[in-house]
Design a protein around this motif. Structure first.
Motif, PDB file in Angstrom:
ATOM      1  N   SER A   5       0.840  -1.201   0.000  1.00 11.19           N
ATOM      2  CA  SER A   5       0.000   0.000   0.000  1.00 11.19           C
ATOM      3  C   SER A   5       0.872   1.247   0.000  1.00 11.19           C
ATOM      4  N   LEU A   6       0.231   2.392  -0.174  1.00 16.66           N
ATOM      5  CA  LEU A   6       0.954   3.654  -0.176  1.00 16.66           C
ATOM      6  C   LEU A   6       1.580   3.927   1.187  1.00 16.66           C
ATOM      7  N   PRO A   7       2.668   4.657   1.231  1.00 19.87           N
ATOM      8  CA  PRO A   7       3.284   4.973   2.520  1.00 19.87           C
ATOM      9  C   PRO A   7       2.487   6.028   3.265  1.00 19.87           C
ATOM     10  N   ASP A   8       2.610   6.024   4.579  1.00 18.73           N
ATOM     11  CA  ASP A   8       2.040   7.108   5.369  1.00 18.73           C
ATOM     12  C   ASP A   8       2.773   8.403   5.027  1.00 18.73           C
ATOM     13  N   GLN A   9       2.116   9.527   5.304  1.00 19.77           N
ATOM     14  CA  GLN A   9       2.718  10.819   4.993  1.00 19.77           C
ATOM     15  C   GLN A   9       2.676  11.729   6.212  1.00 19.77           C
ATOM     16  N   GLU A  10       3.684  12.537   6.340  1.00 18.23           N
ATOM     17  CA  GLU A  10       3.721  13.509   7.432  1.00 18.23           C
ATOM     18  C   GLU A  10       3.835  14.910   6.838  1.00 18.23           C
ATOM     19  N   PHE A  11       3.038  15.834   7.365  1.00 12.94           N
ATOM     20  CA  PHE A  11       3.002  17.211   6.877  1.00 12.94           C
ATOM     21  C   PHE A  11       3.317  18.164   8.030  1.00 12.94           C
ATOM     22  N   GLU A  12       3.760  19.345   7.666  1.00  9.05           N
ATOM     23  CA  GLU A  12       4.040  20.369   8.675  1.00  9.05           C
ATOM     24  C   GLU A  12       3.465  21.703   8.210  1.00  9.05           C
ATOM     25  N   VAL A  13       2.751  22.364   9.104  1.00  8.44           N
ATOM     26  CA  VAL A  13       2.168  23.673   8.820  1.00  8.44           C
ATOM     27  C   VAL A  13       2.537  24.625   9.944  1.00  8.44           C
ATOM     28  N   ASN A  14       3.289  25.645   9.612  1.00  9.71           N
ATOM     29  CA  ASN A  14       3.681  26.653  10.607  1.00  9.71           C
ATOM     30  C   ASN A  14       4.242  26.016  11.883  1.00  9.71           C
ATOM     31  N   GLY A  15       5.090  25.004  11.681  1.00 14.71           N
ATOM     32  CA  GLY A  15       5.764  24.374  12.810  1.00 14.71           C
ATOM     33  C   GLY A  15       5.011  23.241  13.479  1.00 14.71           C
ATOM     34  N   VAL A  16       3.804  22.958  13.032  1.00 14.24           N
ATOM     35  CA  VAL A  16       3.004  21.883  13.620  1.00 14.24           C
ATOM     36  C   VAL A  16       2.915  20.734  12.617  1.00 14.24           C
ATOM     37  N   SER A  17       3.315  19.551  13.033  1.00 18.83           N
ATOM     38  CA  SER A  17       3.286  18.401  12.141  1.00 18.83           C
ATOM     39  C   SER A  17       2.084  17.510  12.437  1.00 18.83           C
ATOM     40  N   PHE A  18       1.628  16.807  11.424  1.00 15.73           N
ATOM     41  CA  PHE A  18       0.543  15.847  11.592  1.00 15.73           C
ATOM     42  C   PHE A  18       0.732  14.725  10.597  1.00 15.73           C
ATOM     43  N   LYS A  19       0.230  13.552  10.939  1.00 18.43           N
ATOM     44  CA  LYS A  19       0.474  12.352  10.147  1.00 18.43           C
ATOM     45  C   LYS A  19      -0.809  11.848   9.530  1.00 18.43           C
ATOM     46  N   MET A  20      -0.697  11.437   8.259  1.00 16.79           N
ATOM     47  CA  MET A  20      -1.805  10.835   7.536  1.00 16.79           C
ATOM     48  C   MET A  20      -1.477   9.365   7.278  1.00 16.79           C
ATOM     49  N   ILE A  21      -2.384   8.472   7.663  1.00 18.22           N
ATOM     50  CA  ILE A  21      -2.192   7.043   7.510  1.00 18.22           C
ATOM     51  C   ILE A  21      -2.748   6.592   6.160  1.00 18.22           C
ATOM     52  N   ALA A  22      -1.933   5.907   5.372  1.00 20.24           N
ATOM     53  CA  ALA A  22      -2.391   5.383   4.080  1.00 20.24           C
ATOM     54  C   ALA A  22      -3.353   4.229   4.310  1.00 20.24           C
ATOM     55  N   VAL A  23      -4.478   4.263   3.619  1.00 21.47           N
ATOM     56  CA  VAL A  23      -5.500   3.216   3.734  1.00 21.47           C
ATOM     57  C   VAL A  23      -5.668   2.572   2.362  1.00 21.47           C
ATOM     58  N   GLN A  24      -5.327   1.298   2.268  1.00 12.41           N
ATOM     59  CA  GLN A  24      -5.527   0.601   0.999  1.00 12.41           C
ATOM     60  C   GLN A  24      -7.003   0.286   0.834  1.00 12.41           C
ATOM     61  N   GLY A  25      -7.554   0.671  -0.311  1.00 13.03           N
ATOM     62  CA  GLY A  25      -8.974   0.464  -0.550  1.00 13.03           C
ATOM     63  C   GLY A  25      -9.351  -1.008  -0.576  1.00 13.03           C
ATOM     64  N   GLY A  26     -10.635  -1.255  -0.504  1.00 12.95           N
ATOM     65  CA  GLY A  26     -11.127  -2.622  -0.515  1.00 12.95           C
ATOM     66  C   GLY A  26     -12.626  -2.662  -0.334  1.00 12.95           C
ATOM     67  N   THR A  27     -13.151  -3.844  -0.196  1.00 17.49           N
ATOM     68  CA  THR A  27     -14.587  -4.060  -0.013  1.00 17.49           C
ATOM     69  C   THR A  27     -14.836  -4.554   1.396  1.00 17.49           C
ATOM     70  N   PHE A  28     -15.840  -3.993   2.063  1.00 16.77           N
ATOM     71  CA  PHE A  28     -16.148  -4.381   3.435  1.00 16.77           C
ATOM     72  C   PHE A  28     -17.656  -4.341   3.659  1.00 16.77           C
ATOM     73  N   THR A  29     -18.076  -4.921   4.767  1.00 15.78           N
ATOM     74  CA  THR A  29     -19.486  -4.878   5.144  1.00 15.78           C
ATOM     75  C   THR A  29     -19.720  -3.661   6.026  1.00 15.78           C
ATOM     76  N   MET A  30     -20.480  -2.707   5.514  1.00 17.60           N
ATOM     77  CA  MET A  30     -20.762  -1.468   6.222  1.00 17.60           C
ATOM     78  C   MET A  30     -22.102  -1.592   6.937  1.00 17.60           C
ATOM     79  N   GLY A  31     -22.178  -1.045   8.150  1.00 15.05           N
ATOM     80  CA  GLY A  31     -23.412  -1.114   8.906  1.00 15.05           C
ATOM     81  C   GLY A  31     -23.396  -2.226   9.933  1.00 15.05           C
ATOM     82  N   ALA A  32     -24.509  -2.388  10.628  1.00 14.12           N
ATOM     83  CA  ALA A  32     -24.613  -3.350  11.718  1.00 14.12           C
ATOM     84  C   ALA A  32     -25.329  -4.611  11.273  1.00 14.12           C
ATOM     85  N   ASN A  33     -24.839  -5.749  11.722  1.00 17.86           N
ATOM     86  CA  ASN A  33     -25.495  -7.015  11.449  1.00 17.86           C
ATOM     87  C   ASN A  33     -26.746  -7.170  12.315  1.00 17.86           C
ATOM     88  N   ASN A  34     -27.596  -8.086  11.949  1.00 14.88           N
ATOM     89  CA  ASN A  34     -28.858  -8.271  12.666  1.00 14.88           C
ATOM     90  C   ASN A  34     -28.670  -8.746  14.095  1.00 14.88           C
TER      91      ASN A  34
END
Length: 361
Positions: free
Chosen positions: A119-148
């Motif tokens: 998958s893609l690598p995580d990325q780190e950004f910096e804005v005016n001295g403050v850094s934050f991290k973005m986690i790479a999420v590989q796409g896919g198919t999943f079951t959304m919502g609640a089961n019975n």
């Protein structure tokens, strides 16, 4: 059977078809034993992991078990580079995709297989001295919502349905007060004193203003996650273990929430609790998180299966994840909440998303 001294002239005991029955505790000087070994129980040539996941540029090793020391390596695509070092297969991700690597023992001809997901690598950004991290999420198919069988689920969480999302990145944590202040020059939060607290008391409209300014400063295209992206990431993406909350079934280990429903307390510094399967934190509890979508109670009955964006219009926007003053049932990964786009409160914040460039997706 053996030939006993009293039976020297009787060869019948030694015939290959001769059978003798004794009790299992019978012991004497003419009975011993012979071992057998099932072929399937012998040590097999194999790799220690059948499936591994790694990021582009990341290297992992897989142990080679029960091999003879000389191997050939083949791959059905070219998204990794591989090398053998002793009894370890070294795998480096070179581009996004899924591949199968075949390792053949030169001496025996046996082949071991490992599936590799890059998958893609995580990325780190910096804005005016403050850094934050973005986690790479590989796409896919999943079951959304609640089961019975989820007795805590609300009507708007059903029906459970299959959804596919593309690759994207999502904030490792909620947007902090430090990042908001670095971008906007102010801090709207009710609970202050520590800038690594999540920003709160922000409306959906406020979040759009923040994102527009952040994009100006970074040249990127940050946005709020869609509801489907939010739930997919909260569930752990392709590493989903089916947890009730984001990261575990034990809520106290992954979430700040109101255990006794007294509504007392405050937000807490981000990234204090365990991360989920993808390394994302605080998706259950601490602050509600705005999503991009308009809200519609029965949207799951009409939602497209491919990358849903929510209804075309509405009066309220989606909120997800629960907060420091939410009950545990509201912190479940499938729970859906909403409020008007101008609503703001001291339990409502945001998390960033970042789409993948088309060339990488």
């Amino acid at each position: 059977p053996t030939r006993r001294s009293s039976d020297l002239n009787d060869n019948s005991y030694c015939r290959v078809s001769y059978r003798r029955i004794l009790t299992q505790d019978n012991i004497d000087g003419v009975r011993g034993m012979r071992l057998a070994l099932d072929e399937d129980s012998s040590p097999k040539f194999r790799l220690s992991e059948p499936v591994i996941t790694l990021k582009v540029g990341e290297q992992l090793h897989v142990d080679i078990l029960n091999g003879r020391g000389t191997y050939t390596v083949t791959e059905n695509t070219t998204i990794t580079s591989c090398a053998v070092n002793g009894n370890k297969l070294m795998v480096t991700g070179t581009k996004v995709g899924t591949t199968t690597i075949y390792l053949t023992d030169v001496f025996t001809g046996e082949t071991a297989v490992v599936t590799v997901i890059v998958s893609l690598p995580d990325q780190e950004f910096e804005v005016n001295g403050v850094s934050f991290k973005m986690i790479a999420v590989q796409g896919g198919t999943f079951t959304m919502g609640a089961n019975n069988d989820d007795m805590e689920a609300r009507e708007n969480e059903r029906p459970a349905h299959l959804v596919t999302v593309p690759d994207y990145s999502i904030g490792m944590t909620e947007v902090t007060q430090a990042l908001w202040k670095a971008v906007m020059g102010n801090n709207p939060s009710s609970f202050t004193g520590d800038l690594i607290l999540p920003v709160e008391n922000v409306s959906w409209n406020d979040c759009q203003n923040f994102i527009a300014k952040l994009n100006e400063l970074t040249g990127k295209t940050f946005r709020l996650p869609t509801e489907a992206e939010w739930e997919y990431a909260a569930r752990g993406g392709i590493k989903n273990h089916g947890y009730k909350y984001s990261g575990l079934d034990i809520i106290e280990w992954v979430a700040w929430y109101d255990q006794e429903w007294y509504g007392k307390g405050s937000t807490h510094p981000v990234a204090h609790h365990m991360a989920n399967e993808l390394g994302i934190r605080d998706m259950s509890g601490n602050v509600w998180e705005w999503c991009y979508d308009w809200y519609k109670k029965d949207y799951y009955n009409e939602s497209p299966s491919n990358n849903p964006q929510g209804p075309l219009s509405g009066t309220a926007r989606i909120l997800r994840g629960g907060s420091w003053n939410s009950g545990g049932y509201q912190c479940r990964v499938s729970f859906r909440y909403r409020n008007g786009p101008v609503y703001m409160y001291h339990n409502t914040g945001m998390r960033l998303a970042l789409p993948c460039p088309p060339s990488e997706n």
